[in-house]
Design a protein around this motif. Structure first.
Motif, short mmCIF file in Angstrom:
data_model
loop_
_atom_site.label_atom_id
_atom_site.label_comp_id
_atom_site.label_asym_id
_atom_site.label_seq_id
_atom_site.Cartn_x
_atom_site.Cartn_y
_atom_site.Cartn_z
N ALA A 1 0.83 -1.20 0.00
CA ALA A 1 0.00 0.00 0.00
C ALA A 1 0.87 1.25 0.00
O ALA A 1 0.51 2.28 -0.57
CB ALA A 1 -0.92 -0.01 1.21
N GLN A 2 2.03 1.19 0.64
CA GLN A 2 2.93 2.34 0.69
C GLN A 2 3.73 2.48 -0.60
O GLN A 2 3.91 3.58 -1.11
CB GLN A 2 3.90 2.19 1.87
CG GLN A 2 4.90 3.35 1.97
CD GLN A 2 5.85 3.19 3.14
OE1 GLN A 2 5.80 2.20 3.87
NE2 GLN A 2 6.72 4.17 3.33
N ASN A 3 4.21 1.37 -1.11
CA ASN A 3 5.02 1.38 -2.33
C ASN A 3 4.21 0.80 -3.49
O ASN A 3 4.24 -0.41 -3.74
CB ASN A 3 6.30 0.57 -2.12
CG ASN A 3 7.16 1.13 -1.01
OD1 ASN A 3 7.44 2.33 -0.96
ND2 ASN A 3 7.57 0.28 -0.08
N SER A 4 3.48 1.66 -4.16
CA SER A 4 2.55 1.21 -5.19
C SER A 4 2.91 1.68 -6.60
O SER A 4 2.14 1.46 -7.53
CB SER A 4 1.13 1.70 -4.85
OG SER A 4 1.09 3.12 -4.78
N SER B 1 7.40 4.61 -3.38
CA SER B 1 6.28 5.29 -2.72
C SER B 1 5.69 6.40 -3.58
O SER B 1 4.57 6.86 -3.32
CB SER B 1 6.73 5.86 -1.37
OG SER B 1 7.83 6.75 -1.54
N GLU B 2 6.41 6.84 -4.58
CA GLU B 2 5.91 7.87 -5.48
C GLU B 2 6.66 7.78 -6.81
O GLU B 2 7.80 7.31 -6.87
CB GLU B 2 6.10 9.26 -4.87
CG GLU B 2 7.56 9.63 -4.62
CD GLU B 2 7.70 11.02 -4.04
OE1 GLU B 2 7.92 11.96 -4.83
OE2 GLU B 2 7.60 11.17 -2.81
N PRO B 3 6.04 8.21 -7.89
CA PRO B 3 6.70 8.17 -9.20
C PRO B 3 7.62 9.38 -9.40
O PRO B 3 7.40 10.22 -10.27
CB PRO B 3 5.52 8.18 -10.18
CG PRO B 3 4.49 8.99 -9.47
CD PRO B 3 4.64 8.67 -8.00
N TRP B 4 8.65 9.45 -8.59
CA TRP B 4 9.52 10.64 -8.58
C TRP B 4 10.24 10.85 -9.90
O TRP B 4 10.70 11.96 -10.19
CB TRP B 4 10.55 10.49 -7.45
CG TRP B 4 11.35 9.22 -7.56
CD1 TRP B 4 11.08 8.03 -6.97
CD2 TRP B 4 12.54 9.02 -8.33
NE1 TRP B 4 12.01 7.08 -7.31
CE2 TRP B 4 12.92 7.67 -8.14
CE3 TRP B 4 13.30 9.83 -9.15
CZ2 TRP B 4 14.04 7.11 -8.76
CZ3 TRP B 4 14.42 9.29 -9.77
CH2 TRP B 4 14.77 7.95 -9.57
N TRP B 5 10.34 9.83 -10.75
CA TRP B 5 11.09 9.94 -12.01
C TRP B 5 10.28 10.62 -13.12
O TRP B 5 10.86 11.09 -14.09
CB TRP B 5 11.48 8.53 -12.49
CG TRP B 5 10.32 7.59 -12.58
CD1 TRP B 5 9.49 7.40 -13.65
CD2 TRP B 5 9.83 6.75 -11.54
NE1 TRP B 5 8.51 6.50 -13.35
CE2 TRP B 5 8.70 6.07 -12.05
CE3 TRP B 5 10.23 6.49 -10.24
CZ2 TRP B 5 7.97 5.15 -11.30
CZ3 TRP B 5 9.51 5.58 -9.49
CH2 TRP B 5 8.40 4.91 -10.01
N LYS B 6 8.96 10.68 -12.99
CA LYS B 6 8.14 11.22 -14.08
C LYS B 6 8.45 12.68 -14.42
O LYS B 6 8.54 13.04 -15.60
CB LYS B 6 6.65 11.05 -13.77
CG LYS B 6 6.20 9.60 -13.87
CD LYS B 6 4.69 9.46 -13.76
CE LYS B 6 4.26 8.03 -13.98
NZ LYS B 6 2.78 7.85 -13.93
N PRO B 7 8.63 13.57 -13.42
CA PRO B 7 9.00 14.95 -13.78
C PRO B 7 10.32 15.02 -14.54
O PRO B 7 10.50 15.89 -15.40
CB PRO B 7 9.10 15.65 -12.42
CG PRO B 7 8.22 14.85 -11.52
CD PRO B 7 8.39 13.44 -11.97
#
Length: 247
Positions: free
Chosen positions: A152-155, A174-180
Motif C-alpha cells: 500500500a505504501q510502495n505502489s 512510494s511515489e513516481p519521482w522519475w516522471k517529472p
C-alpha cells in the motif's frame, strides 16, 4: 574496328549495366524487407501489449497503477505506430510496447498471477539491477521508500533503467519521482534531488552488478553540475530484442 569487336564491346557494356541494375534492385529489396520486418515486429509487440491491457483489471492499488502506466505506453505506442514510416521509428514503437509489458508483468505479480515469460532485457536494466530489500531516503523533509515487492505504501513500479543518465533499480516506490525528470521542466529539479539520494541510500540494496557499484562511487548524491532545470535529462528506453514466448 570490326563488327565482331563492336559486338563484344556491346555485350560487355550490357553485362555491366545488368549487374549494376541487379545489385541496385537487391539493395532496394533488402531495405524494403528490413522496413517490413521492423513494422511487423512493432505491431506484434503492440498487439500483445493491447491484449494484456484490455483484458486485465487491477485488484489493488499497485496493480491498478501498474496497469495505468501500461495503458499509457499502449496509447503512446499506438500514436507512434500511426506516424511511423521508417525502421528506426518502428523500433521506437517496439521499445515503447515492451516497456508497457514490463508494467503488465509487474501488475500480474502484484495480483499474485503468473507474470508470464521473461521479457527481453537491456544493458541499462542489467546495469541498474533491482531492489533487494526495503530502503528509504529523506530529501529536504520528503521521504521516499522503495521495495522489491508492492505494498500500500510502495505502489508505483519502475522497471529499472537510466534516469537522468544514472541507473535506477527496478522496484516499487512510494511515489513516481522519475516522471517529472522524463517530462523535463522545473519539476525535474526535485526528481534529480531524489535520484541523487537514491544512489547513496538505495544503491547498496540493489542487485545489479559491479558496474552499478562502480558508477555510484563517482556520484555525490546531488544534481549533475551545470544541468539546466528546464532541460529534459532524457530516458533511454531501448530493449534488446531477445526471445519471448506467448503469454
Amino acid at each position: 574496328m570490326g563488327d565482331v569487336e563492336i559486338l563484344i564491346i556491346l555485350l560487355v557494356v550490357g553485362g555491366l549495366l545488368a549487374l549494376v541494375l541487379t545489385r541496385g534492385r537487391g539493395r532496394g529489396t533488402t531495405a524494403s524487407e528490413q522496413l517490413g520486418d521492423a513494422e511487423a515486429e512493432a505491431r506484434r509487440w503492440y498487439e500483445r501489449l493491447g491484449g494484456q491491457v484490455l483484458n486485465l483489471t487491477g485488484t489493488d492499488e499497485p496493480s491498478k497503477q501498474a496497469l495505468a502506466d501500461a495503458a499509457e505506453r499502449y496509447t503512446a505506442a499506438g500514436s507512434q505506430l500511426d506516424q511511423a514510416s521508417t525502421a528506426p521509428q518502428y523500433r521506437l514503437v517496439t521499445d515503447t510496447a515492451l516497456e508497457g509489458l514490463y508494467y503488465v508483468r509487474a501488475a500480474r505479480t502484484a495480483m499474485g498471477m503468473d507474470p508470464g515469460p521473461e521479457l527481453p532485457g537491456s544493458a541499462e536494466r542489467a546495469r541498474a539491477g533491482e531492489l533487494a530489500e526495503t530502503k528509504e531516503v529523506d530529501v529536504e523533509g520528503r521521504r521516499v521508500t522503495g521495495a522489491p515487492q508492492p505494498s500500500a505504501q510502495n505502489s508505483h513500479y519502475y522497471p529499472g533503467g537510466m534516469v537522468g543518465g544514472r541507473p535506477v533499480p527496478a522496484g516499487w516506490y512510494s511515489e513516481p519521482w522519475w516522471k517529472p525528470m522524463l517530462l523535463g521542466g522545473v519539476g525535474a529539479v526535485g526528481g534529480m534531488m531524489v535520484a541523487g539520494a537514491l544512489f547513496s541510500g538505495f544503491g547498496a540494496a540493489a542487485v545489479g552488478g559491479d558496474a552499478m557499484a562502480a558508477d555510484m562511487g563517482g556520484f555525490d548524491g546531488g544534481m549533475d553540475p551545470g544541468m539546466d532545470p528546464g532541460m529534459d535529462p532524457g530516458f533511454d528506453g531501448g530493449f534488446d530484442m531477445g526471445g519471448f514466448g506467448d503469454w
